[in-house]
Design an enzyme around this catalytic site. Structure first.
Site: not given
Length: 182
Positions: A76, A142, A144
């Site tokens: 991503h 993270h 994402c």
């Protein structure tokens, strides 16, 4: 296409006006930032180590704990941020202390998944030091997972890579894991 042009295209693609004062120089700044965040591609292990392998009689575990890191998720392009704990058991030579952190940075400053990052660090330290064993644990948050998708703000991913005696000798592995506990 230059990075700067790509960022201009992305900004226009979301419907923004590149002539707006706040965005006028954003493609340039974003491209410069992205180059910094991925500078690991311009580095190699030999230049990072720069000869900092030293003869030593040390044959006990060497640990560098809490090495801050940030990387970009290759899925991503969003950051993950955390810390690495790196240990090795030398066999005749030790690595300069700062070089352990520099190896972590070199691999982290590439598009990554945490699982591969952990193994790349461990395999590199094993190869350059000829250590009896190497252990690496990374714990990271993270973006994402926090900013999109499941949006879980408190999740932390932990990965490990155990090579040589860290993999085959439970006592060595347990010593490492106990020494990196907070």
């Amino acid at each position: 296409m230059k990075l700067e042009d790509a960022y201009a295209s992305i900004i226009q693609g979301i419907g923004e006006d590149l002539e707006r004062p706040g965005l006028k120089d954003t493609p340039h700044r974003a491209a410069k930032a992205f180059k910094h965040l991925t500078q690991g591609y311009e580095q190699d292990v030999d230049s990072v180590i720069n000869g900092a392998l030293f003869p030593s009689q040390c044959d006990e575990m060497v640990i560098v704990k809490g090495i801050e890191l940030f990387s970009l998720c290759e899925h991503h392009l969003l950051p993950f941020i955390g810390k690495a704990h790196v240990a090795y058991i030398p066999q005749g030579k030790v690595l300069g202390l700062s070089k352990v952190a520099r190896i972590v940075d070199m691999f982290a400053k590439r598009l990554q998944i945490q699982e591969d990052l952990t193994h790349e660090i461990a395999q590199t330290i094993m190869r350059i030091t000829d250590a009896e064993g190497v252990g690496v644990v990374i714990e990271a948050k993270h973006m994402c997972m926090m900013m999109r998708g499941v949006e879980k703000q408190h999740s932390i991913m932990k990965t490990s890579a155990m090579l040589g005696s860290f993999r085959h000798e439970a006592a060595v592995r347990l010593e490492f894991l106990s020494l990196i506990k907070d």
